[in-house]
Design a protein around this motif. Sequence first.
Motif, PDB file in Angstrom:
ATOM      1  N   ARG A  15       0.819  -1.206   0.000  1.00 63.09           N
ATOM      2  CA  ARG A  15       0.000   0.000   0.000  1.00 63.09           C
ATOM      3  C   ARG A  15       0.860   1.266   0.000  1.00 63.09           C
ATOM      4  O   ARG A  15       0.619   2.199  -0.753  1.00 63.09           O
ATOM      5  CB  ARG A  15      -0.928  -0.049   1.212  1.00 63.09           C
ATOM      6  CG  ARG A  15      -1.858   1.153   1.340  1.00 63.09           C
ATOM      7  CD  ARG A  15      -2.835   0.896   2.463  1.00 63.09           C
ATOM      8  NE  ARG A  15      -3.417   2.133   2.961  1.00 63.09           N
ATOM      9  CZ  ARG A  15      -4.443   2.762   2.410  1.00 63.09           C
ATOM     10  NH1 ARG A  15      -4.975   2.291   1.299  1.00 63.09           N
ATOM     11  NH2 ARG A  15      -4.923   3.850   2.963  1.00 63.09           N
ATOM     12  N   SER A  16       1.862   1.292   0.834  1.00 57.75           N
ATOM     13  CA  SER A  16       2.614   2.548   1.025  1.00 57.75           C
ATOM     14  C   SER A  16       3.937   2.582   0.273  1.00 57.75           C
ATOM     15  O   SER A  16       4.627   3.601   0.257  1.00 57.75           O
ATOM     16  CB  SER A  16       2.874   2.766   2.508  1.00 57.75           C
ATOM     17  OG  SER A  16       3.630   1.688   3.021  1.00 57.75           O
ATOM     18  N   CYS A  21       3.261   5.576   6.683  1.00 63.30           N
ATOM     19  CA  CYS A  21       1.834   5.898   6.596  1.00 63.30           C
ATOM     20  C   CYS A  21       1.545   6.554   5.246  1.00 63.30           C
ATOM     21  O   CYS A  21       2.314   7.383   4.778  1.00 63.30           O
ATOM     22  CB  CYS A  21       1.462   6.827   7.747  1.00 63.30           C
ATOM     23  SG  CYS A  21      -0.242   7.359   7.696  1.00 63.30           S
ATOM     24  N   THR A  22       0.450   6.193   4.625  1.00 68.53           N
ATOM     25  CA  THR A  22       0.143   6.708   3.289  1.00 68.53           C
ATOM     26  C   THR A  22      -0.110   8.200   3.287  1.00 68.53           C
ATOM     27  O   THR A  22       0.052   8.857   2.255  1.00 68.53           O
ATOM     28  CB  THR A  22      -1.092   5.993   2.703  1.00 68.53           C
ATOM     29  OG1 THR A  22      -2.152   6.044   3.652  1.00 68.53           O
ATOM     30  CG2 THR A  22      -0.761   4.580   2.337  1.00 68.53           C
ATOM     31  N   LYS A  23      -0.483   8.758   4.417  1.00 70.89           N
ATOM     32  CA  LYS A  23      -0.729  10.206   4.484  1.00 70.89           C
ATOM     33  C   LYS A  23       0.573  11.005   4.354  1.00 70.89           C
ATOM     34  O   LYS A  23       0.564  12.156   3.951  1.00 70.89           O
ATOM     35  CB  LYS A  23      -1.400  10.564   5.814  1.00 70.89           C
ATOM     36  CG  LYS A  23      -2.814  10.055   5.952  1.00 70.89           C
ATOM     37  CD  LYS A  23      -3.340  10.424   7.314  1.00 70.89           C
ATOM     38  CE  LYS A  23      -4.729   9.832   7.542  1.00 70.89           C
ATOM     39  NZ  LYS A  23      -5.203  10.141   8.899  1.00 70.89           N
ATOM     40  N   ARG A  25       3.211  10.687   2.332  1.00 72.25           N
ATOM     41  CA  ARG A  25       3.762  11.005   1.017  1.00 72.25           C
ATOM     42  C   ARG A  25       2.633  11.261   0.025  1.00 72.25           C
ATOM     43  O   ARG A  25       2.684  10.828  -1.111  1.00 72.25           O
ATOM     44  CB  ARG A  25       4.642   9.852   0.523  1.00 72.25           C
ATOM     45  CG  ARG A  25       5.782   9.567   1.464  1.00 72.25           C
ATOM     46  CD  ARG A  25       6.944   8.936   0.809  1.00 72.25           C
ATOM     47  NE  ARG A  25       6.610   7.739   0.039  1.00 72.25           N
ATOM     48  CZ  ARG A  25       7.523   6.939  -0.475  1.00 72.25           C
ATOM     49  NH1 ARG A  25       8.786   7.199  -0.273  1.00 72.25           N
ATOM     50  NH2 ARG A  25       7.187   5.893  -1.173  1.00 72.25           N
ATOM     51  N   ARG A  26       1.645  12.014   0.472  1.00 71.75           N
ATOM     52  CA  ARG A  26       0.421  12.126  -0.299  1.00 71.75           C
ATOM     53  C   ARG A  26       0.570  13.036  -1.519  1.00 71.75           C
ATOM     54  O   ARG A  26       0.246  12.660  -2.626  1.00 71.75           O
ATOM     55  CB  ARG A  26      -0.689  12.644   0.614  1.00 71.75           C
ATOM     56  CG  ARG A  26      -2.017  12.724  -0.085  1.00 71.75           C
ATOM     57  CD  ARG A  26      -3.132  12.870   0.901  1.00 71.75           C
ATOM     58  NE  ARG A  26      -3.539  11.580   1.423  1.00 71.75           N
ATOM     59  CZ  ARG A  26      -4.325  11.433   2.499  1.00 71.75           C
ATOM     60  NH1 ARG A  26      -4.733  12.492   3.152  1.00 71.75           N
ATOM     61  NH2 ARG A  26      -4.675  10.256   2.905  1.00 71.75           N
TER      62      ARG A  26
END
Length: 145
Positions: A15-16, A21-23, A25-26
């Motif tokens: 996912r990442s 956390c995906t947030k 490197r948004r």
Amino acid sequence: MIRKTRKINKMRGSRSIGGGCTKKRRGAGHKGGKGKAGLGKHHWTWTVKNDPNHFGKYGFKRPQKMINKVKPVNIGYLDDNSEKLLSKGIATKEGDIIVIDVTDLGYDKVLGKGNLLKPLIIKSPEFSASAEDKIQEAGGEAIKL
């Protein structure tokens, strides 16, 4: 360690992709600015490694009024165009010898490139040593203004 394939290929499907956390490197807001923004602040490590001379002043720039700009002309040009200058009225004739005032042409130094085949009297504020020699060898005269 040497990898056969790029690390990103290994990360595909996660996912990442190794970014936590995906947030985090948004979007572009996580770049820290565009271009050279933040070199003295949050991109300081990059600055130290890759562009250590970015900050500060180096060297000295001379004021333009102190620089003596010389407009030179070669002897070969004067020899080739002496007849044209005479017909235009820029040069004059004293006996058999053509007299050229270089300042009328917008030049202020005579250089010795080229050959002088006929005697000329050349008036100029400055002459190079080779130009003076060539003028005298051809039977002319170099007059300093």
